[in-house]
Design an enzyme around this catalytic site. Structure first.
Site, PDB file in Angstrom:
ATOM      1  N   ASP A  57       0.877  -1.179   0.000  1.00  0.00           N
ATOM      2  CA  ASP A  57       0.000   0.000   0.000  1.00  0.00           C
ATOM      3  C   ASP A  57       0.912   1.226   0.000  1.00  0.00           C
ATOM      4  O   ASP A  57       1.755   1.375   0.904  1.00  0.00           O
ATOM      5  CB  ASP A  57      -0.893  -0.028   1.256  1.00  0.00           C
ATOM      6  CG  ASP A  57      -1.941   1.071   1.233  1.00  0.00           C
ATOM      7  OD1 ASP A  57      -1.652   2.161   0.693  1.00  0.00           O
ATOM      8  OD2 ASP A  57      -3.035   0.847   1.767  1.00  0.00           O
ATOM      9  N   TYR A 147      -9.038  14.608  -9.054  1.00  0.00           N
ATOM     10  CA  TYR A 147      -8.004  13.826  -9.737  1.00  0.00           C
ATOM     11  C   TYR A 147      -7.024  14.748 -10.469  1.00  0.00           C
ATOM     12  O   TYR A 147      -5.800  14.643 -10.311  1.00  0.00           O
ATOM     13  CB  TYR A 147      -8.684  12.866 -10.715  1.00  0.00           C
ATOM     14  CG  TYR A 147      -7.760  12.099 -11.625  1.00  0.00           C
ATOM     15  CD1 TYR A 147      -6.885  11.134 -11.135  1.00  0.00           C
ATOM     16  CD2 TYR A 147      -7.772  12.317 -13.010  1.00  0.00           C
ATOM     17  CE1 TYR A 147      -6.053  10.408 -11.988  1.00  0.00           C
ATOM     18  CE2 TYR A 147      -6.949  11.597 -13.863  1.00  0.00           C
ATOM     19  CZ  TYR A 147      -6.102  10.646 -13.352  1.00  0.00           C
ATOM     20  OH  TYR A 147      -5.283   9.941 -14.196  1.00  0.00           O
ATOM     21  N   ILE A 177      -6.276   5.712 -22.098  1.00  0.00           N
ATOM     22  CA  ILE A 177      -5.552   4.539 -22.604  1.00  0.00           C
ATOM     23  C   ILE A 177      -6.548   3.432 -22.945  1.00  0.00           C
ATOM     24  O   ILE A 177      -7.414   3.091 -22.134  1.00  0.00           O
ATOM     25  CB  ILE A 177      -4.527   4.042 -21.562  1.00  0.00           C
ATOM     26  CG1 ILE A 177      -3.550   5.176 -21.173  1.00  0.00           C
ATOM     27  CG2 ILE A 177      -3.769   2.829 -22.096  1.00  0.00           C
ATOM     28  CD1 ILE A 177      -2.733   5.759 -22.300  1.00  0.00           C
TER      29      ILE A 177
HETATM   30  P1  NAD Z   1      -5.902   1.610 -12.525  1.00  0.00           P
HETATM   31  O1  NAD Z   1      -7.005   2.215 -11.755  1.00  0.00           O
HETATM   32  O2  NAD Z   1      -6.251   0.626 -13.582  1.00  0.00           O
HETATM   33  O3  NAD Z   1      -4.879   0.891 -11.535  1.00  0.00           O
HETATM   34  C1  NAD Z   1      -4.427   1.510 -10.360  1.00  0.00           C
HETATM   35  C2  NAD Z   1      -3.925   0.437  -9.441  1.00  0.00           C
HETATM   36  O4  NAD Z   1      -3.503   1.085  -8.249  1.00  0.00           O
HETATM   37  C3  NAD Z   1      -4.982  -0.605  -9.062  1.00  0.00           C
HETATM   38  O5  NAD Z   1      -4.514  -1.908  -9.320  1.00  0.00           O
HETATM   39  C4  NAD Z   1      -5.190  -0.371  -7.570  1.00  0.00           C
HETATM   40  O6  NAD Z   1      -5.411  -1.563  -6.844  1.00  0.00           O
HETATM   41  C5  NAD Z   1      -3.859   0.255  -7.172  1.00  0.00           C
HETATM   42  N1  NAD Z   1      -3.953   1.071  -5.959  1.00  0.00           N
HETATM   43  C6  NAD Z   1      -4.942   1.905  -5.574  1.00  0.00           C
HETATM   44  N2  NAD Z   1      -4.670   2.424  -4.372  1.00  0.00           N
HETATM   45  C7  NAD Z   1      -3.471   1.917  -3.985  1.00  0.00           C
HETATM   46  C8  NAD Z   1      -2.661   2.068  -2.837  1.00  0.00           C
HETATM   47  N3  NAD Z   1      -3.038   2.835  -1.806  1.00  0.00           N
HETATM   48  N4  NAD Z   1      -1.484   1.408  -2.793  1.00  0.00           N
HETATM   49  C9  NAD Z   1      -1.099   0.610  -3.810  1.00  0.00           C
HETATM   50  N5  NAD Z   1      -1.841   0.387  -4.915  1.00  0.00           N
HETATM   51  C10 NAD Z   1      -3.008   1.059  -4.997  1.00  0.00           C
HETATM   52  O7  NAD Z   1      -5.014   2.783 -13.118  1.00  0.00           O
HETATM   53  P2  NAD Z   1      -4.161   2.811 -14.452  1.00  0.00           P
HETATM   54  O8  NAD Z   1      -5.088   3.165 -15.561  1.00  0.00           O
HETATM   55  O9  NAD Z   1      -3.320   1.611 -14.579  1.00  0.00           O
HETATM   56  O10 NAD Z   1      -3.299   4.129 -14.186  1.00  0.00           O
HETATM   57  C11 NAD Z   1      -1.939   4.104 -13.823  1.00  0.00           C
HETATM   58  C12 NAD Z   1      -1.443   5.537 -13.783  1.00  0.00           C
HETATM   59  O11 NAD Z   1      -1.625   6.143 -15.059  1.00  0.00           O
HETATM   60  C13 NAD Z   1      -2.198   6.436 -12.780  1.00  0.00           C
HETATM   61  O12 NAD Z   1      -1.293   7.365 -12.239  1.00  0.00           O
HETATM   62  C14 NAD Z   1      -3.184   7.164 -13.661  1.00  0.00           C
HETATM   63  O13 NAD Z   1      -3.550   8.409 -13.113  1.00  0.00           O
HETATM   64  C15 NAD Z   1      -2.384   7.330 -14.926  1.00  0.00           C
HETATM   65  N6  NAD Z   1      -3.231   7.536 -16.094  1.00  0.00           N
HETATM   66  C16 NAD Z   1      -3.984   6.537 -16.592  1.00  0.00           C
HETATM   67  C17 NAD Z   1      -4.771   6.771 -17.712  1.00  0.00           C
HETATM   68  C18 NAD Z   1      -5.635   5.700 -18.319  1.00  0.00           C
HETATM   69  O14 NAD Z   1      -6.396   5.991 -19.246  1.00  0.00           O
HETATM   70  N7  NAD Z   1      -5.544   4.455 -17.857  1.00  0.00           N
HETATM   71  C19 NAD Z   1      -4.773   8.035 -18.313  1.00  0.00           C
HETATM   72  C20 NAD Z   1      -4.020   9.046 -17.741  1.00  0.00           C
HETATM   73  C21 NAD Z   1      -3.222   8.780 -16.649  1.00  0.00           C
HETATM   74  N1  SER Z   2      -8.162   7.876 -18.267  1.00  0.00           N
HETATM   75  C1  SER Z   2      -8.024   8.743 -17.148  1.00  0.00           C
HETATM   76  C2  SER Z   2      -9.359   9.028 -16.547  1.00  0.00           C
HETATM   77  O1  SER Z   2     -10.310   9.025 -17.287  1.00  0.00           O
HETATM   78  C3  SER Z   2      -7.387  10.033 -17.569  1.00  0.00           C
HETATM   79  O2  SER Z   2      -6.410  10.350 -16.664  1.00  0.00           O
HETATM   80  O3  SER Z   2      -9.435   9.267 -15.378  1.00  0.00           O
END
Ligand code: NAD
Ligand code: SER
Length: 324
Positions: A57, A147, A177
């Protein structure tokens, strides 16, 4: 720095990006050299079968520290976060995980002299007042979501650690993504993934944003490439550090549905906007990524057409295998 990465800790590894990024990092740096962690239990996951994992965590700084020392980690890829829609529903949790979690990771990075900390940012840093078309890298950052606010503060905090302590913190502003392996976890751009799953499984989808909603998006192979290319970019070439726009494609929700219909002609999509529409409306429609192109050679490989073709092929194969 950059070229000196040997042992990597990934936080939030079970998420949409982590589940695929860990596999790519393991290919590049060796399976034993990439420790996949998440606050959720990883036992039984694909990641646990392929290399070291631990439950971590990011709110527990002592445990991050212990993990870094135990595995001799020199680089952290910090993916643990609460995304936009979940963050609006639970701003307290978003603040804690996105701010305290990042602060813990950066402090461990500083104290243990890590080579690099990679922290994704997001198009969510933008908001009302930002030019919505071809949004420049360096412009007004006044997001209207918790966020987005944590992502702006995160970019600034990362820059502060670089300027003040010499910690090599890097980050890109991912667009939405799109991927076929792990569903996204509570974001606003999730419709652009869900539409594919529903098209393949049921031939219809009710989209939670209006048909004319246009946002920047990126296919997962480009997301992995962007992340790993920035990680190894020579530090002396970087003028930006934590805040690179990265573009790949932009489309309206109805254009995505039309592209899917080229492969699944009977696909039907209707639109019932919910509270996520307001978030989508506050984000750029397209981004200018000239800084990323200039400073570390960013070039995407996938556009709407090639992404859609590949997504449908992968999801149909998974559907036929009984995985969906
Ligand atoms: P996601 O929500 O799919 O995964 C996040 C993971 O973090 C989950 O597996 C969750 O269990 C874990 N998590 C949550 N709280 C936690 C904690 N306290 N300690 C440890 N783990 C914890 O997110 P993602 O899409 O894989 O995003 C990864 C990064 O990329 C993030 O910083 C997100 O803001 C960024 N991002 C993602 C997107 C997108 O479209 N997926 C777009 C822009 C930015
Ligand atoms: N895919 C992300 C969201 O929708 C952008 O950071 O939150």
């Amino acid at each position: 720095m950059g070229d000196n990465i040997q042992r990597v800790l990934v936080t939030g590894a079970l998420g949409q990006i982590g589940s695929e990024l860990c596999a790519s990092l393991r290919q590049r740096y060796g399976a034993d050299n990439v420790v996949a962690s998440d606050c959720k239990d990883l036992s039984g996951s694909k990641l646990a079968k392929a290399g070291p994992t631990c439950t971590l965590d990011v709110l527990d700084r002592a445990l991050i520290e212990k993990t870094v020392v135990h595995y001799k980690i020199d680089t952290i890829v910090h993916l643990a976060a609460i995304l936009s829609a979940t963050g609006e529903a639970n701003p307290d949790l978003a603040w804690k995980v996105n701010m305290d979690g990042l602060y813990n990771v950066l402090e461990v990075g500083r104290v243990h002299h890590l080579n690099q900390v990679m922290v994704p940012s997001s198009i969510a840093v933008f908001g009302p007042g930002t030019p919505l078309e071809n949004t420049p890298n360096d412009t007004i950052l006044r997001p209207s979501t918790m966020y987005g606010l944590t992502k702006v503060a995160g970019e600034l905090l990362g820059s502060y650690y670089f300027d003040k302590f010499g910690l090599d913190v890097r980050g890109l502003r991912y667009p939405g993504i799109i991927s076929a392996e792990t569903p996204p976890g509570g974001g606003t751009t999730d419709y652009a993934v869900a539409i594919f799953y529903e098209a393949v499984k049921h031939g219809r989808y009710t989209c939670f944003v209006r048909d004319d909603t246009r946002l920047p998006m990126m296919y997962m192979p480009d997301c992995l490439k962007a992340t790993m290319d920035l990680m190894v970019a020579p530090l002396h070439n970087l003028k930006h550090h934590t805040d690179f726009n990265v573009g790949a494609m932009s489309f309206r929700a109805c254009e995505l549905a039309a592209e899917i219909r080229k492969h699944i002609p009977s696909f039907q999509c209707d639109y019932q906007p919910d509270r996520r529409q307001n978030i989508a409306d506050s984000w750029p429609r397209s981004v200018a990524d000239d800084a990323a192109r200039r400073e570390w050679g960013w070039r995407p490989n996938f556009d709407l057409e090639t992404m859609t073709e590949d997504m449908i092929k992968r999801l149909q194969a998974r559907h036929q295998a009984g995985e969906l």
